[in-house]
Design a protein around this motif. Structure first.
Motif, PDB file in Angstrom:
ATOM      1  N   VAL A 158       0.088 -33.628  -7.418  1.00 38.65           N
ATOM      2  CA  VAL A 158       0.273 -32.299  -7.992  1.00 38.65           C
ATOM      3  C   VAL A 158       0.775 -31.360  -6.900  1.00 38.65           C
ATOM      4  O   VAL A 158       0.188 -31.269  -5.826  1.00 38.65           O
ATOM      5  N   LEU A 159       1.882 -30.675  -7.192  1.00 35.91           N
ATOM      6  CA  LEU A 159       2.493 -29.798  -6.201  1.00 35.91           C
ATOM      7  C   LEU A 159       1.883 -28.405  -6.271  1.00 35.91           C
ATOM      8  O   LEU A 159       1.590 -27.884  -7.360  1.00 35.91           O
ATOM      9  N   GLY A 160       1.679 -27.809  -5.110  1.00 36.30           N
ATOM     10  CA  GLY A 160       1.214 -26.440  -5.042  1.00 36.30           C
ATOM     11  C   GLY A 160       2.393 -25.484  -4.990  1.00 36.30           C
ATOM     12  O   GLY A 160       3.546 -25.904  -4.891  1.00 36.30           O
ATOM     13  N   LYS A 161       2.114 -24.187  -5.037  1.00 36.20           N
ATOM     14  CA  LYS A 161       3.197 -23.205  -5.065  1.00 36.20           C
ATOM     15  C   LYS A 161       3.991 -23.174  -3.765  1.00 36.20           C
ATOM     16  O   LYS A 161       5.145 -22.722  -3.747  1.00 36.20           O
ATOM     17  N   ASN A 162       3.403 -23.643  -2.665  1.00 37.79           N
ATOM     18  CA  ASN A 162       4.101 -23.637  -1.375  1.00 37.79           C
ATOM     19  C   ASN A 162       4.715 -24.990  -1.024  1.00 37.79           C
ATOM     20  O   ASN A 162       5.277 -25.155   0.048  1.00 37.79           O
ATOM     21  N   ASP A 163       4.586 -25.958  -1.938  1.00 36.07           N
ATOM     22  CA  ASP A 163       5.152 -27.289  -1.683  1.00 36.07           C
ATOM     23  C   ASP A 163       6.620 -27.305  -2.085  1.00 36.07           C
ATOM     24  O   ASP A 163       6.982 -27.715  -3.192  1.00 36.07           O
ATOM     25  N   THR A 164       7.458 -26.820  -1.192  1.00 27.83           N
ATOM     26  CA  THR A 164       8.887 -26.690  -1.487  1.00 27.83           C
ATOM     27  C   THR A 164       9.754 -27.577  -0.613  1.00 27.83           C
ATOM     28  O   THR A 164      10.976 -27.589  -0.758  1.00 27.83           O
ATOM     29  N   ILE A 165       9.162 -28.315   0.318  1.00 24.65           N
ATOM     30  CA  ILE A 165       9.933 -29.160   1.224  1.00 24.65           C
ATOM     31  C   ILE A 165      10.044 -30.575   0.655  1.00 24.65           C
ATOM     32  O   ILE A 165       9.032 -31.196   0.322  1.00 24.65           O
ATOM     33  N   ARG A 166      11.263 -31.066   0.546  1.00 28.86           N
ATOM     34  CA  ARG A 166      11.481 -32.423   0.047  1.00 28.86           C
ATOM     35  C   ARG A 166      11.160 -33.438   1.148  1.00 28.86           C
ATOM     36  O   ARG A 166      11.624 -33.298   2.276  1.00 28.86           O
ATOM     37  N   VAL A 167      10.375 -34.425   0.808  1.00 28.18           N
ATOM     38  CA  VAL A 167      10.016 -35.468   1.765  1.00 28.18           C
ATOM     39  C   VAL A 167      10.180 -36.826   1.101  1.00 28.18           C
ATOM     40  O   VAL A 167      10.352 -36.924  -0.124  1.00 28.18           O
ATOM     41  N   ASN A 200       1.040 -48.990  -5.291  1.00 26.62           N
ATOM     42  CA  ASN A 200       0.301 -49.416  -6.486  1.00 26.62           C
ATOM     43  C   ASN A 200       0.308 -48.345  -7.575  1.00 26.62           C
ATOM     44  O   ASN A 200      -0.722 -48.052  -8.205  1.00 26.62           O
ATOM     45  N   GLY A 201       1.470 -47.742  -7.779  1.00 29.80           N
ATOM     46  CA  GLY A 201       1.607 -46.760  -8.836  1.00 29.80           C
ATOM     47  C   GLY A 201       1.447 -45.326  -8.401  1.00 29.80           C
ATOM     48  O   GLY A 201       1.809 -44.403  -9.131  1.00 29.80           O
ATOM     49  N   TYR A 202       0.909 -45.114  -7.225  1.00 34.91           N
ATOM     50  CA  TYR A 202       0.736 -43.754  -6.707  1.00 34.91           C
ATOM     51  C   TYR A 202       1.845 -43.454  -5.692  1.00 34.91           C
ATOM     52  O   TYR A 202       2.066 -44.216  -4.751  1.00 34.91           O
ATOM     53  N   MET A 203       2.548 -42.362  -5.907  1.00 34.47           N
ATOM     54  CA  MET A 203       3.611 -41.959  -4.996  1.00 34.47           C
ATOM     55  C   MET A 203       3.006 -41.190  -3.822  1.00 34.47           C
ATOM     56  O   MET A 203       2.443 -40.098  -4.005  1.00 34.47           O
ATOM     57  N   ILE A 204       3.100 -41.773  -2.640  1.00 32.40           N
ATOM     58  CA  ILE A 204       2.510 -41.181  -1.438  1.00 32.40           C
ATOM     59  C   ILE A 204       3.611 -40.504  -0.626  1.00 32.40           C
ATOM     60  O   ILE A 204       4.501 -41.180  -0.089  1.00 32.40           O
ATOM     61  N   PRO A 205       3.606 -39.171  -0.551  1.00 31.05           N
ATOM     62  CA  PRO A 205       4.633 -38.485   0.252  1.00 31.05           C
ATOM     63  C   PRO A 205       4.372 -38.666   1.740  1.00 31.05           C
ATOM     64  O   PRO A 205       3.216 -38.777   2.173  1.00 31.05           O
ATOM     65  N   TRP A 206       5.428 -38.716   2.503  1.00 30.66           N
ATOM     66  CA  TRP A 206       5.281 -38.855   3.956  1.00 30.66           C
ATOM     67  C   TRP A 206       6.499 -38.274   4.655  1.00 30.66           C
ATOM     68  O   TRP A 206       7.544 -38.079   4.055  1.00 30.66           O
ATOM     69  N   ILE A 207       6.321 -37.984   5.917  1.00 32.28           N
ATOM     70  CA  ILE A 207       7.406 -37.449   6.738  1.00 32.28           C
ATOM     71  C   ILE A 207       7.314 -38.071   8.129  1.00 32.28           C
ATOM     72  O   ILE A 207       6.209 -38.240   8.671  1.00 32.28           O
ATOM     73  N   GLY A 208       8.443 -38.473   8.675  1.00 28.30           N
ATOM     74  CA  GLY A 208       8.457 -39.101  10.005  1.00 28.30           C
ATOM     75  C   GLY A 208       8.240 -38.073  11.102  1.00 28.30           C
ATOM     76  O   GLY A 208       8.728 -36.941  11.030  1.00 28.30           O
TER      77      GLY A 208
END
Length: 205
Positions: free
Chosen positions: A32-41, A47-55
């Motif tokens: 679930v994205l918050g109002k400040n989650d505007t950066i694409r990563v 296993n079905g869950y999309m885990i965001p990450w950044i190098g």
């Protein structure tokens, strides 16, 4: 016709992979994205869950060194002085011999190759006559190690490659008389104090 079929097959493979990727992500659970989650990563399907990450860039953490005696600290300070004294020469040798190898790769005529080697040799000799000859034995020993560190080859190997085996043997004899060894190699583990000094010197920032 043969190449046309291969081209069609290639397009089909790409399309099928794209459809498969869409199917794999269609039912995935996204955070679930918050109002400040505007950066694409980037994201990984776990296993079905999309885990965001950044190098992230590598971070090196060095601890505070504890000296067991004043003599030990003084010895390290001397080593640091000597390493920083000769490091510019090692970097110069790296740049000059890399240029030599690049130049040699562009010419096939033996005379031109000998001319390029001679020019490089003269530049090194001029630097030796004006600066390197003033180095102490310890500084000279460190320099040969650093050349191996920067070029991945010992000073002896470099002379042998550019001047021949007899010249390398002759230079080694002269070096041994004054306390040097052109075959000195660099080991980051055994020479960890030198490695620590170089890493913290700012040369590679």
């Amino acid at each position: 016709m043969k190449y046309y079929r291969l081209f069609i097959l290639f397009i089909v493979m790409i399309a099928s992979n794209a459809v498969k990727a869409q199917e794999n992500n269609a039912g995935a659970i996204w955070p679930v994205l918050g109002k400040n989650d505007t950066i694409r990563v980037a994201a990984t399907n776990d296993n079905g869950y999309m885990i965001p990450w950044i190098g992230l860039n590598e971070v090196v953490i060095n601890g505070q060194r504890i000296w067991h005696s004043a003599a030990e600290q003084a010895a390290f300070n001397r080593l640091r002085y000597n390493v920083l004294k000769v490091m510019p020469y090692a970097l110069y040798a790296k740049r000059r011999y890399e240029k030599l190898e690049s130049d040699l790769a562009t010419v096939s005529d033996k005379k031109d190759q000998k001319r390029l080697v001679k020019e490089c040799d003269n530049e090194i000799k001029n630097m030796f006559n004006t600066e390197i000859k003033e180095l102490t034995i310890t500084q000279g020993q460190i320099l040969t190690k650093l050349i191996d560190r920067e070029l991945g080859r010992t000073t002896y190997d470099i002379v042998k490659q550019t001047k021949g085996g007899f010249a390398a043997f002759s230079y080694q004899l002269i070096a041994r008389v004054v306390g040097h060894n052109l075959k000195n190699t660099y080991n980051p583990t055994e020479d960890r104090d030198i490695e620590s000094i170089i890493v913290n010197s700012g040369y590679y920032q």
